[in-house]
Structure formats: structure tokens, C-alpha cells
Write a protein that holds these residues in place. Structure first.
Motif, PDB file in Angstrom:
ATOM      1  N   GLY A 150       0.806  -1.212   0.000  1.00 37.52           N
ATOM      2  CA  GLY A 150       0.000   0.000   0.000  1.00 37.52           C
ATOM      3  C   GLY A 150       0.840   1.262   0.000  1.00 37.52           C
ATOM      4  N   MET A 151       2.006   1.196   0.607  1.00 40.90           N
ATOM      5  CA  MET A 151       2.908   2.354   0.612  1.00 40.90           C
ATOM      6  C   MET A 151       3.733   2.413  -0.676  1.00 40.90           C
ATOM      7  SD  MET A 151       4.102   2.472   4.643  1.00 40.90           S
ATOM      8  CE  MET A 151       5.755   2.204   4.172  1.00 40.90           C
ATOM      9  N   ALA A 152       4.196   1.270  -1.149  1.00 42.16           N
ATOM     10  CA  ALA A 152       5.068   1.251  -2.324  1.00 42.16           C
ATOM     11  C   ALA A 152       4.303   1.483  -3.623  1.00 42.16           C
ATOM     12  CB  ALA A 152       5.813  -0.081  -2.392  1.00 42.16           C
ATOM     13  N   GLY A 153       3.062   1.022  -3.694  1.00 44.05           N
ATOM     14  CA  GLY A 153       2.292   1.135  -4.936  1.00 44.05           C
ATOM     15  C   GLY A 153       2.162   2.565  -5.443  1.00 44.05           C
ATOM     16  N   PRO A 154       1.649   3.490  -4.630  1.00 42.63           N
ATOM     17  CA  PRO A 154       1.542   4.866  -5.110  1.00 42.63           C
ATOM     18  C   PRO A 154       2.892   5.503  -5.442  1.00 42.63           C
ATOM     19  CG  PRO A 154       0.073   4.533  -3.265  1.00 42.63           C
ATOM     20  CD  PRO A 154       0.955   3.305  -3.362  1.00 42.63           C
ATOM     21  N   LEU A 155       3.930   5.131  -4.701  1.00 39.96           N
ATOM     22  CA  LEU A 155       5.267   5.650  -5.002  1.00 39.96           C
ATOM     23  C   LEU A 155       5.718   5.177  -6.388  1.00 39.96           C
ATOM     24  CD1 LEU A 155       7.850   7.137  -4.152  1.00 39.96           C
ATOM     25  CD2 LEU A 155       8.579   5.008  -3.066  1.00 39.96           C
ATOM     26  N   LEU A 156       5.577   3.882  -6.628  1.00 50.09           N
ATOM     27  CA  LEU A 156       5.921   3.325  -7.941  1.00 50.09           C
ATOM     28  C   LEU A 156       5.065   3.957  -9.036  1.00 50.09           C
ATOM     29  CD1 LEU A 156       7.238   1.228  -9.856  1.00 50.09           C
ATOM     30  CD2 LEU A 156       5.446  -0.380  -9.137  1.00 50.09           C
ATOM     31  N   PHE A 157       3.776   4.056  -8.790  1.00 45.66           N
ATOM     32  CA  PHE A 157       2.861   4.629  -9.771  1.00 45.66           C
ATOM     33  C   PHE A 157       3.253   6.071 -10.084  1.00 45.66           C
ATOM     34  CE2 PHE A 157      -0.929   6.435 -11.549  1.00 45.66           C
ATOM     35  CZ  PHE A 157      -1.558   5.398 -12.219  1.00 45.66           C
ATOM     36  N   GLY A 158       3.520   6.853  -9.053  1.00 40.82           N
ATOM     37  CA  GLY A 158       3.927   8.242  -9.256  1.00 40.82           C
ATOM     38  C   GLY A 158       5.195   8.353 -10.077  1.00 40.82           C
ATOM     39  N   GLU A 159       6.138   7.447  -9.831  1.00 43.66           N
ATOM     40  CA  GLU A 159       7.375   7.450 -10.629  1.00 43.66           C
ATOM     41  C   GLU A 159       7.094   7.055 -12.071  1.00 43.66           C
ATOM     42  OE1 GLU A 159      10.521   8.583  -9.893  1.00 43.66           O
ATOM     43  OE2 GLU A 159       9.364   9.405  -8.226  1.00 43.66           O
ATOM     44  N   LEU A 160       6.156   6.138 -12.286  1.00 39.79           N
ATOM     45  CA  LEU A 160       5.776   5.780 -13.653  1.00 39.79           C
ATOM     46  C   LEU A 160       5.137   6.960 -14.371  1.00 39.79           C
ATOM     47  CD1 LEU A 160       4.329   2.186 -13.042  1.00 39.79           C
ATOM     48  CD2 LEU A 160       6.478   2.779 -14.207  1.00 39.79           C
ATOM     49  N   VAL A 161       4.313   7.722 -13.662  1.00 42.28           N
ATOM     50  CA  VAL A 161       3.713   8.926 -14.255  1.00 42.28           C
ATOM     51  C   VAL A 161       4.815   9.926 -14.596  1.00 42.28           C
ATOM     52  CG1 VAL A 161       2.211  10.924 -13.838  1.00 42.28           C
ATOM     53  CG2 VAL A 161       1.472   8.636 -13.128  1.00 42.28           C
ATOM     54  N   ARG A 162       5.725  10.138 -13.669  1.00 39.08           N
ATOM     55  CA  ARG A 162       6.807  11.099 -13.888  1.00 39.08           C
ATOM     56  C   ARG A 162       7.657  10.694 -15.092  1.00 39.08           C
ATOM     57  NH1 ARG A 162      11.878  11.680 -12.889  1.00 39.08           N
ATOM     58  NH2 ARG A 162      12.140   9.830 -11.622  1.00 39.08           N
ATOM     59  N   ALA A 163       8.005   9.417 -15.166  1.00 37.17           N
ATOM     60  CA  ALA A 163       8.869   8.946 -16.250  1.00 37.17           C
ATOM     61  C   ALA A 163       8.141   8.888 -17.589  1.00 37.17           C
ATOM     62  CB  ALA A 163       9.435   7.573 -15.903  1.00 37.17           C
ATOM     63  N   GLY A 164       6.872   8.478 -17.563  1.00 33.88           N
ATOM     64  CA  GLY A 164       6.131   8.297 -18.812  1.00 33.88           C
ATOM     65  C   GLY A 164       5.234   9.453 -19.187  1.00 33.88           C
ATOM     66  N   GLY A 165       4.993  10.353 -18.230  1.00 34.70           N
ATOM     67  CA  GLY A 165       4.189  11.534 -18.517  1.00 34.70           C
ATOM     68  C   GLY A 165       2.703  11.303 -18.622  1.00 34.70           C
ATOM     69  N   SER A 166       2.219  10.123 -18.202  1.00 29.27           N
ATOM     70  CA  SER A 166       0.806   9.820 -18.404  1.00 29.27           C
ATOM     71  C   SER A 166       0.281   8.907 -17.305  1.00 29.27           C
ATOM     72  CB  SER A 166       0.645   9.136 -19.771  1.00 29.27           C
ATOM     73  OG  SER A 166      -0.597   8.496 -19.883  1.00 29.27           O
TER      74      SER A 166
END
Length: 191
Positions: A150-166
Motif C-alpha cells: 500500500g505504501m510502495a504502490g503509489p510511489l511506484l505509480f507516481g514514478e511511472l507517471v513522472r517517467a512516462g508523462g501519463s
């Protein structure tokens, strides 16, 4: 923690709870941003979908529990829910700005039902794997992994948004997380 780490059925449940919680919290944390920032919805409309998702998750948990009572062992149902969760993430990524609102809502709610409705089936399967006198200890140990997800998921997701822009791309890229855990449950269901 040692037992949850070393016992194969508990290890599968640990992986499922970590992956599913990561997906659940990614959905809850970012669905409003997806609808508002990428699809151009008002914040009120996007928040309304999140509120509807939370209400739907109550019904989904009951429904999935009934399904596990009548259809198959909770471990199999949990595996099926993980695959549906992965598909729900992909479905949530598909709507564009020109997509009719009802289709985007349907995709978001379908994702929500699976991403937020798995918890009761998880605990039912856990109860089948553990003696009653060990349940408190083992449930606590599995929750260590659940909360880590639950803690790692949003962090990973946010990094995916940052890296992929979407946000849409991030939902597609996070879909394999519950899919892998689901396949582990289905390959060798705990019960």
C-alpha cells in the motif's frame, strides 16, 4: 514474519496482498488525477467517481465473498480477482478526452470493484491456511506485506507517471503487478 516468508501457501498470499494493496492504493490515489488532468473532468465529477468506487467496493467485497462461498475456493477466487484487477487497470487507461463519460465511469468502477474488493477473500483464504490459535500472529505478519504494498504502490505509480508523462500509461504499466500475483495464486492455489 519468518513463517509467512517460508511457508509456500503463506508466501503466495503475502505476494498477493502486497501486489493487490499496491494496485488498490494506486487506484485510490490517482484515479481523480487521471479523470481530472487527462480527461478534463471537473474535480467534483472525478471525486464523485472515487466516492462511487468506495461505495461499490463495499458491495464488491460482499459479492466476492459470496462467490468464494459458492463457486470456488477463496484462493482461486483471489487469483481470478487479481487477473480482473489487472484488466481493470488497462480498461481505466483506455478512455480518452473524447470518450463518453459513461464509458470512462464504467472503466473506473470496474477497476475499483476488483482493486478495492479483494480484501475479504484474502482473509478467508488466510483463515483456511492457519490454525485458529495462530491467526492473530499470521494475520499481523501478512499485513506487514499488505501495508508495504500500500505504501510502495503509489510511489511506484507516481514514478511511472513522472517517467512516462501519463496516468494512463502508468495504469497499463502497473497492471502486471496484480497479474503476476494472480497467476501465482492460480498456478498453485493455497487450497
Amino acid at each position: 514474519l519468518r513463517r509467512v516468508w517460508s511457508d509456500p501457501p503463506l508466501r503466495r498470499l503475502r505476494l498477493a496482498s502486497l501486489a493487490f494493496a499496491a494496485t488498490q492504493q494506486s487506484y485510490v490515489t490517482f484515479v481523480v488525477s487521471r479523470l481530472h488532468l487527462e480527461l478534463g473532468w471537473t474535480l467534483a465529477a472525478a471525486a464523485g467517481v472515487l466516492a462511487a468506487s468506495q461505495a461499490l467496493s463495499v458491495v464488491a467485497r460482499i459479492g466476492f465473498g459470496a462467490l468464494a462461498d459458492a463457486w470456488a475456493a477463496p484462493g482461486r477466487v483471489l487469483g481470478a480477482l487479481g487477473l480482473a484487477m489487472a484488466l481493470g487497470c488497462v480498461a481505466l487507461a483506455l478512455p480518452g478526452a473524447a470518450t463518453p463519460a459513461w464509458q470512462a465511469v464504467a472503466a473506473a468502477l470496474a477497476c475499483a470493484a476488483f482493486a478495492m474488493g479483494w480484501n475479504g477473500v484474502f482473509f478467508a483464504e488466510l483463515a483456511l491456511q492457519v490454525r485458529r490459535e495462530d491467526m492473530g500472529r499470521i494475520a499481523g505478519a501478512t499485513q506487514f506485506f499488505t501495508f508495504a504494498g500500500g505504501m510502495a504502490g503509489p510511489l511506484l505509480f507516481g514514478e511511472l507517471v513522472r517517467a512516462g508523462g501519463s496516468y494512463a500509461l502508468a495504469y497499463v504499466l502497473i497492471a502486471p503487478v496484480p497479474a503476476v500475483a494472480a497467476l501465482t495464486m492460480l498456478r498453485r492455489p493455497a487450497v
